[in-house]
Design a protein around this motif. Sequence first.
Motif, PDB file in Angstrom:
ATOM      1  N   PHE A 291      -7.728   6.186   2.947  1.00  0.00           N
ATOM      2  CA  PHE A 291      -6.564   7.055   2.797  1.00  0.00           C
ATOM      3  C   PHE A 291      -6.521   8.041   3.959  1.00  0.00           C
ATOM      4  N   LYS A 292      -5.355   8.127   4.592  1.00  0.00           N
ATOM      5  CA  LYS A 292      -5.153   9.071   5.689  1.00  0.00           C
ATOM      6  C   LYS A 292      -3.837   9.819   5.467  1.00  0.00           C
ATOM      7  N   PRO A 293      -3.725  11.045   5.963  1.00  0.00           N
ATOM      8  CA  PRO A 293      -2.437  11.762   5.860  1.00  0.00           C
ATOM      9  C   PRO A 293      -1.356  11.019   6.632  1.00  0.00           C
TER      10      PRO A 293
ATOM     11  N   LYS B 299      -1.030   7.392   4.070  1.00  0.00           N
ATOM     12  CA  LYS B 299      -1.127   6.041   4.603  1.00  0.00           C
ATOM     13  C   LYS B 299      -2.366   5.404   3.985  1.00  0.00           C
ATOM     14  N   ALA B 300      -2.143   4.427   3.116  1.00  0.00           N
ATOM     15  CA  ALA B 300      -3.247   3.711   2.464  1.00  0.00           C
ATOM     16  C   ALA B 300      -3.410   2.346   3.113  1.00  0.00           C
ATOM     17  N   SER B 301      -4.642   1.969   3.409  1.00  0.00           N
ATOM     18  CA  SER B 301      -4.903   0.659   4.013  1.00  0.00           C
ATOM     19  C   SER B 301      -6.209   0.106   3.468  1.00  0.00           C
ATOM     20  N   ILE B 302      -6.257  -1.215   3.340  1.00  0.00           N
ATOM     21  CA  ILE B 302      -7.475  -1.850   2.851  1.00  0.00           C
ATOM     22  C   ILE B 302      -8.561  -1.733   3.919  1.00  0.00           C
TER      23      ILE B 302
ATOM     24  N   PRO C 291       0.809  -1.229   0.000  1.00  0.00           N
ATOM     25  CA  PRO C 291       0.000   0.000   0.000  1.00  0.00           C
ATOM     26  C   PRO C 291       0.841   1.278   0.000  1.00  0.00           C
ATOM     27  N   GLY C 292       2.058   1.211   0.521  1.00  0.00           N
ATOM     28  CA  GLY C 292       2.901   2.397   0.563  1.00  0.00           C
ATOM     29  C   GLY C 292       3.353   2.886  -0.802  1.00  0.00           C
TER      30      GLY C 292
ATOM     31  N   ILE D  59      -4.753  12.879  -7.687  1.00  0.00           N
ATOM     32  CA  ILE D  59      -5.603  13.978  -7.224  1.00  0.00           C
ATOM     33  C   ILE D  59      -6.779  13.432  -6.420  1.00  0.00           C
ATOM     34  N   MET D  60      -7.321  12.287  -6.843  1.00  0.00           N
ATOM     35  CA  MET D  60      -8.410  11.675  -6.085  1.00  0.00           C
ATOM     36  C   MET D  60      -7.976  11.370  -4.647  1.00  0.00           C
ATOM     37  N   VAL D  61      -6.747  10.879  -4.501  1.00  0.00           N
ATOM     38  CA  VAL D  61      -6.234  10.579  -3.160  1.00  0.00           C
ATOM     39  C   VAL D  61      -6.126  11.871  -2.342  1.00  0.00           C
ATOM     40  N   MET D  62      -5.656  12.937  -2.964  1.00  0.00           N
ATOM     41  CA  MET D  62      -5.592  14.209  -2.257  1.00  0.00           C
ATOM     42  C   MET D  62      -6.987  14.666  -1.838  1.00  0.00           C
TER      43      MET D  62
END
Length: 514
Positions: free
Chosen positions: A457-459, A480-483, A167-168, A308-311
Motif C-alpha cells: 500500500f502506497k499513498p 495505490k494497492a499492488s500485489i 486493486p483500485g 484503518i489497517m490500510v491507513m
Amino acid sequence: MIFIINHDFLTLVAIAEYLKPVGRRRAKNGRKPCLPPGPSGLPILGNLLELDHARHDPQHKFLLDLRRYGEMATMHLGSKTWVFLNSNRVVSEIIAKRGSVTNTRSPMPISSGIVSRDGRSLVLPQEHWLERRRVMHSLLSGSALRQYGEWQELESTQMMAEYVFKPGQWYRHHYRYANSVIHRIVLGERLVKSTRELEELQNIVTIFVGSIGSSVIDWFPDLAKLPRFLQFWRRPWAALGEWNYNVYRSWWLPVKKKVEEGTAPPSFARDVLLHEDTKFVGSDQDAMYLAMQIIEAGSDTTREALNIMVMAALEYPEAFSKARAEVDRVCGVAENARLPVLSDMDNLGYICAMSKEILRWRPIFVVTPDHTSTRDIEFEGYYFPAGTGFVINEIAVGQECEHPEMFYPERWLDGHETDIVKGLWQFGGGRRICVGYRLAQRSLFLNIARLVQCVDFKPNGPYNSKILNLESTNEPFPVKASIRSKAYENLILTEAEKAGVLEDAKLKRETLSS
C-alpha cells in the motif's frame, strides 16, 4: 396582570423542573446526587451543543479535554446526565464489575423508537434486550465458530483475488468480504446482492448511526409522551423508519420463505430465530430487525477496521514490515508461501497485536452507547442516582498509554494478544459487550495477515490520517494497492481456484468496471 405574570413564571418553573437532568434531581430516597465535576453547559440544554460539536471533530479535542476533570467527567445533556469514563480503571469498575446494574440504555425515542421501530438491540433498554441477547449467544459457540471459520477463509480468498483483478477498489473489497461473511452466517447463503443493494444497506447504517442523539427529542425523551398531533417532529423520522423497514424486508422475506418451504441452508435465521426449539418470543418483525442488525454491525465495523489497517500501512510502514516478516516466517516466502489461515493465530502474535492497535489508534466508536444504571450507585465518594448514564470515552481511554499518537502494535505484546477484549473497550464491556467480538477478531486477524503478506500500500495523493471510512461508494482516502510480486499473485489465484471463488472474483471485477 400580576396573576398572569406569576402564572407564566410558575409554568416556566414547572417546565424547567420537569426537564431537569437526572443528575440534578434528588434520588427517590431524597438524597442529593454527588457527581464528578464537568463542563458547566447552558440552561436546559446543558452540554448538548458541545457534544454535538465533538461528534464531528476528527481531532477529538473536547473528548480529550474531559480528562482535565479527572478519571470521570459529568455532562448534563437535556434531561439526561452522562458520566464520561476517562480511564481503563473506572471503566472496569463501573462497566465490568458493576455490570449487573449498568446494563440498560436510556430511552431514545427517535433513533431507537421511530427510526428503528424498537428493533435494534444496541440501543434497547434491558427489558427488551435480554431475549435478543439470549438467542444471539449461539453465535459464540465453539462449533459455530469452526463453521464460520470455513466461510471466513473462503470469502477472504475471494477478497484477495478481487485485489488482484481490481486493486483500485480495495475498500469495496473489504465491504463485500465483511458483508458476505455475516450474510452467510445470519441468512445462510453467499451474498448475491447488487452494488446498489449493498450501498443502500450501508446508507441505512450511516443514517441510523447519525440519528443517535441528533434530535433534541432523544435528549428530552419525555417529550415523546405528548399527544401524537403535537409531535411535529415525527414525519421525517417516520419516513426514514419506513424506508429502513422496507429495505430490511427485501433482504428478510426471501430467506423466511425458504425456511418455511424447508429449502433454506443452515443459518442463524433458520436454526435459531425461526426454529421452534429456540422458542424466540419476539415477533417476526423482531426477528427481522435482529438478523439485519447483526449483518449491519458485522459488516460495517470489519470493513472500517480493515480500512484503518490500510491507513496504518501508509503512516507506519515499519510496523507493516514487521508484520510481514512474521507472516513470512510462519507461512513461507514467494513460491514457497501459503496463505495464512485461522489456525495460525497462536503463531502470529504481532498480527493479533496489530488488530488491537488498529482499534485503539483510530477507534471506530469514539464513545460507546450509554450504560444507564438501574439502581443508585456509590463509588469512591460519589453518589450516582438511578438513571445516570455511564459512557466509555474511547478516545481518552485509548490514549492512556505512552506515545498514544503512534501506531505501535508492540504495546499489546503482553501475553494477551489473542484476546481482543483484554484491555480494549471497542466492543463495549460488561453484560452488553458485543456478542460477536470473537467472530470479528477472527475476520480481522485473517484478512490483516493476508493483506500484510500479499499487498503493498502506497499513498496515491494527499490525505488526512484522521479522516477515513467514508461511505462505501467513495474512496476513504487515496491509495495505490499492488500485489507484492508475481509469486503472490499466482498464490492468490491458485487458492481462489481451489476454493471455487475465482469466477466470482472475476465477475466482481466486471461489475465494478461497469
